[in-house]
Design an enzyme around this catalytic site. Structure first.
Site, PDB file in Angstrom:
ATOM      1  N   HIS B 240       0.891  -1.071  -0.002  1.00 11.58           N
ATOM      2  CA  HIS B 240       0.172   0.107   0.008  1.00 11.58           C
ATOM      3  C   HIS B 240       0.964   1.214   0.184  1.00 11.58           C
ATOM      4  O   HIS B 240       1.599   1.405   1.077  1.00 11.58           O
ATOM      5  CB  HIS B 240      -0.916   0.044   1.046  1.00 11.58           C
ATOM      6  N   HIS B 334      -6.755   4.253  -5.447  1.00 12.70           N
ATOM      7  CA  HIS B 334      -7.973   4.549  -4.669  1.00 12.70           C
ATOM      8  C   HIS B 334      -7.965   5.883  -4.410  1.00 12.70           C
ATOM      9  O   HIS B 334      -8.750   6.393  -3.530  1.00 12.70           O
ATOM     10  CB  HIS B 334      -8.420   3.657  -3.585  1.00 12.70           C
ATOM     11  N   PRO B 383      -7.533  -3.507   1.838  1.00  8.41           N
ATOM     12  CA  PRO B 383      -6.804  -3.595   2.964  1.00  8.41           C
ATOM     13  C   PRO B 383      -7.674  -3.199   4.191  1.00  8.41           C
ATOM     14  O   PRO B 383      -8.359  -2.521   4.329  1.00  8.41           O
ATOM     15  CB  PRO B 383      -5.790  -2.548   2.832  1.00  8.41           C
ATOM     16  N   MET B 386      -4.013  -3.056  10.885  1.00  6.54           N
ATOM     17  CA  MET B 386      -2.690  -3.956  11.223  1.00  6.54           C
ATOM     18  C   MET B 386      -3.371  -5.526  11.772  1.00  6.54           C
ATOM     19  O   MET B 386      -2.492  -6.467  11.698  1.00  6.54           O
ATOM     20  CB  MET B 386      -1.806  -3.243  11.899  1.00  6.54           C
ATOM     21  N   HIS B 409     -12.472   1.098  -0.302  1.00 11.38           N
ATOM     22  CA  HIS B 409     -11.058   1.199  -0.325  1.00 11.38           C
ATOM     23  C   HIS B 409     -10.445   0.502   0.810  1.00 11.38           C
ATOM     24  O   HIS B 409      -9.309   0.342   0.612  1.00 11.38           O
ATOM     25  CB  HIS B 409     -10.666   2.496  -0.588  1.00 11.38           C
ATOM     26  N   LYS B 485       5.758  -1.127   8.522  1.00  7.24           N
ATOM     27  CA  LYS B 485       4.884   0.170   8.354  1.00  7.24           C
ATOM     28  C   LYS B 485       5.859   1.439   8.314  1.00  7.24           C
ATOM     29  O   LYS B 485       7.133   1.413   8.794  1.00  7.24           O
ATOM     30  CB  LYS B 485       3.936   0.472   9.495  1.00  7.24           C
TER      31      LYS B 485
END
Lengths: 148, 486
Positions: B240, B334, B383, B386, B409, B485
């Site tokens: 992402h 997105h 998605p 986490m 999204h 991340k």
């Protein structure tokens, strides 16, 4: 979260600040300091950027801006500093505003190398959402939301 | 949390809610929010619904100002907002309808591994990914791009990356717009944007950007899973990321520039962050040219990130990525605007479709899709957060008919970053994640805490709404096992 010179505004995905000052130049300076206090923290020693000056400036930048009105000038000022931070890899910490009215600003900004700082939060941009730059009685008040 | 929105909402059915255009004088169409009662409670807690009403002011807007179930407050448009304007009728384009992170998007890769194969190496894998993939605010990439190459990158997008050896032609086939949207104009990009984007090719970024190693833990549609080559327990990788400072600078400059267009073109909007210009105007054409450069930059970026991810796997498992079957399922944007054709009241129209925090979801038979997805419809990657699930969906004909081929999204935030920082303890959170078998590396503790699962809506709820509404079909669900991340 309360700091001496600014207040954080809660927002679902973003972050905002409220600042107050006796004069317009003070408002602009405090807002700038607050923005960088959100973005970075000092690597050792004191966290954040204290509003009081210390002898540590490394580079100097002359800034000259115009805008259609005071609110836009406020956004343009903060955006200019954000751009400086992103591209020159410096953290502005001292803001000497020499000329400021509703549509013009001239300032000399001192900035320290980003090597001395850790980045906490990425601010993508300065937004117009709930933007305020106004005088209430004898006090200047500012409010701005950052897109993070 | 801010005040509760008290505006007017009429129930159309269990999944669709109308803000009638009579709610606010100046609304040209109704607003329609896709949500169930549960999600609606959260939606009323920020001003996103008001923004749905504001978007309805846009000149040339067609059918409705729409909002997906992961809606939350954003810059001008809500995140999760979809709006299409009729170009021939003076329809506009609004940079707020795309967002600062132009072509923030996501891609999903398959592997040949089952979770059992990698279980004991997950920590290694996460550490390797963390060292290979530059992440965090202001992160710099190792992929060096000269000024001349940069202009080429902005036009060729992911194709540029493939030409450098960072992937294959097959990757491009499985990317929206084949990894580069036509009409990018490098001359419409300011020097400042070039400066800001210069060092950031092949970097992950920060905040909610991530690389995630996942395992399929539920199959929903056996036929579609077969068609995509997916099975229970299979290891997947999700990436992402967006256009970094390059995109932010372009949006910022054009959004501010377009404020003047409101007066020039006599446009009335209740929020200056909906600054816009008719698509056929010179200002809009410039913005489109620059926006497409940012979109292509992001596709090149995700292609580079995938290359680095493949290299990480190669390092840990001492096998080529091809042997590990690490092919791309699909890559979707997105935050973008597209010029697409739809039939409105029996007439074919060219519309400017804004998808902000919304994903394209074309159904079977759509000519924009590659041959391999003609029967299945477009893969849609959603998605979660986490600690929770992500999904693979498939686009549907119903989405094309109802939402201009759009769906949600992701999960959407419910808690502000400061609220998350206050209520979530880093140590506790890491313990919780580890107890679920999830290994996380991030460039800052703050990021992990701000991105904690409780800061987000439950993606399962969001996906259920779009599935039940028929605008996308659930294919399978994944759970995270390793996360890096920014």
């Amino acid at each position: 979260m309360r700091k001496e010179y600014y207040e954080i505004i809660e927002h679902t995905a973003d972050i905002g600040i409220r600042v107050k000052a006796d004069d317009l130049a003070g408002l602009f300076s405090k807002a700038a300091a607050a923005m960088f206090d959100i973005i970075v923290e000092k690597k050792e020693g004191n966290k954040g950027i204290p509003f009081l000056k210390e002898k540590r400036g490394d580079s100097q930048f002359k800034i000259k801006l115009t805008a259609d009105n005071l609110e836009e000038l406020f956004v343009t000022w903060l955006s200019e500093l954000l751009y400086l931070f992103s591209v020159r890899e410096v953290v502005p910490w001292d803001f000497k505003i020499n000329n400021l009215d509703e549509t013009n600003l001239a300032a000399v900004v001192l900035a320290e190398s980003i090597a001395h700082y850790r980045v906490k939060t990425e601010i993508k941009a300065v937004t117009y959402h709930e933007l305020e730059v106004k005088k209430v009685d004898s006090e200047w008040q500012g409010k701005v939301i950052f897109d993070v | 949390m801010s005040d509760i929105w008290q505006g007017q909402l009429e129930k159309i059915d269990d999944l669709r809610w109308r803000i009638p255009k009579s709610y606010k004088p100046g609304m040209r169409v109704d607003g329609i929010i896709y949500a169930d009662e549960k999600l609606l409670k959260d939606i009323r807690h920020d001003k996103a619904a008001e923004q749905v009403a504001n978007v309805a002011f846009l000149p040339g807007i067609v059918r409705a100002s729409m909002a997906m179930p992961d809606i939350h407050w954003g810059f001008g448009f809500p995140i999760g907002g979809v709006a299409a304007t009729d170009i021939e009728e003076g329809g506009v384009i609004a940079p707020g309808g795309i967002g600062y992170d132009i072509n923030c998007g996501i891609r999903l890769m398959r592997t040949n591994f089952q979770y059992e194969d990698i279980k004991d190496r997950t920590k290694d894998l996460v550490n390797t990914l963390f060292s290979y993939v530059p992440s965090g605010v202001g992160s710099k990439g190792d992929i060096k791009v000269s000024a001349k190459e940069e202009r080429r990158l902005l036009v060729e997008g992911a194709k540029w990356a493939v030409k450098q050896g960072f992937g294959t032609e097959e990757d491009l086939e499985c990317t929206e717009e084949n990894g580069a949207i036509e009409g990018a104009d490098p001359d419409a990009v300011s020097d400042r944007a070039y400066e800001r984007g210069k060092a950031q090719s092949g970097t992950l970024g920060s905040g909610n950007h991530f690389v995630e190693v996942q395992v399929i833990d539920q199959l929903y549609d056996a036929d579609l899973c077969d068609a995509f080559g997916l099975d229970l327990g299979q290891v997947m990788v999700m990436i992402h990321s967006g256009s970094r400072g390059f995109g932010y600078q372009i949006c910022d400059e054009y959004a501010r520039g377009m404020i003047r267009c409101l007066q020039k073109y006599n446009i009335n909007v209740p929020d200056r962050q909906l600054a816009c210009a008719p698509v056929n105007s010179p200002e809009a054409k410039q913005y489109l040219g620059a926006m497409r450069c940012a979109a292509n930059y992001a596709w090149a970026n995700r292609q580079c990130l995938m290359h680095l991810t493949r290299e990480s796997f190669e390092k840990v498992f001492s096998m080529s990525w091809q042997k590990m079957g690490m092919s791309l399922i699909y890559d979707v944007a997105h935050n973008i605007a597209k010029i697409e054709k739809y039939t409105i009241d029996g007439k074919e129209k060219k519309l400017c479709v804004h998808r902000k925090g919304a994903t394209r979801a074309f159904g079977p038979g759509n000519p924009a899709l590659p041959e391999r997805y003609q029967k299945t419809g477009q893969p849609v990657i959603i998605p979660g957060d986490m600690g929770r699930n992500s999904y693979l969906l498939a686009g549907t004909k119903k989405a094309e008919e109802e939402t201009f081929g759009s769906t949600c999204h992701g999960a959407g935030r419910v808690k502000s970053r400061s609220a998350a920082t206050r209520s979530v303890d880093y140590g506790e959170l890491m313990k919780q994640l580890e107890s679920k078998g999830i290994f996380v590396r991030a460039s800052g503790k703050g990021t992990i805490v701000e991105e904690a699962p409780e800061a987000y809506k439950d993606v399962n709820d969001v996906v259920k709404v779009v599935h039940d509404a028929g605008i996308s079909k659930r294919v399978c669900r994944m759970r995270p096992v390793g996360v890096i991340k920014g």
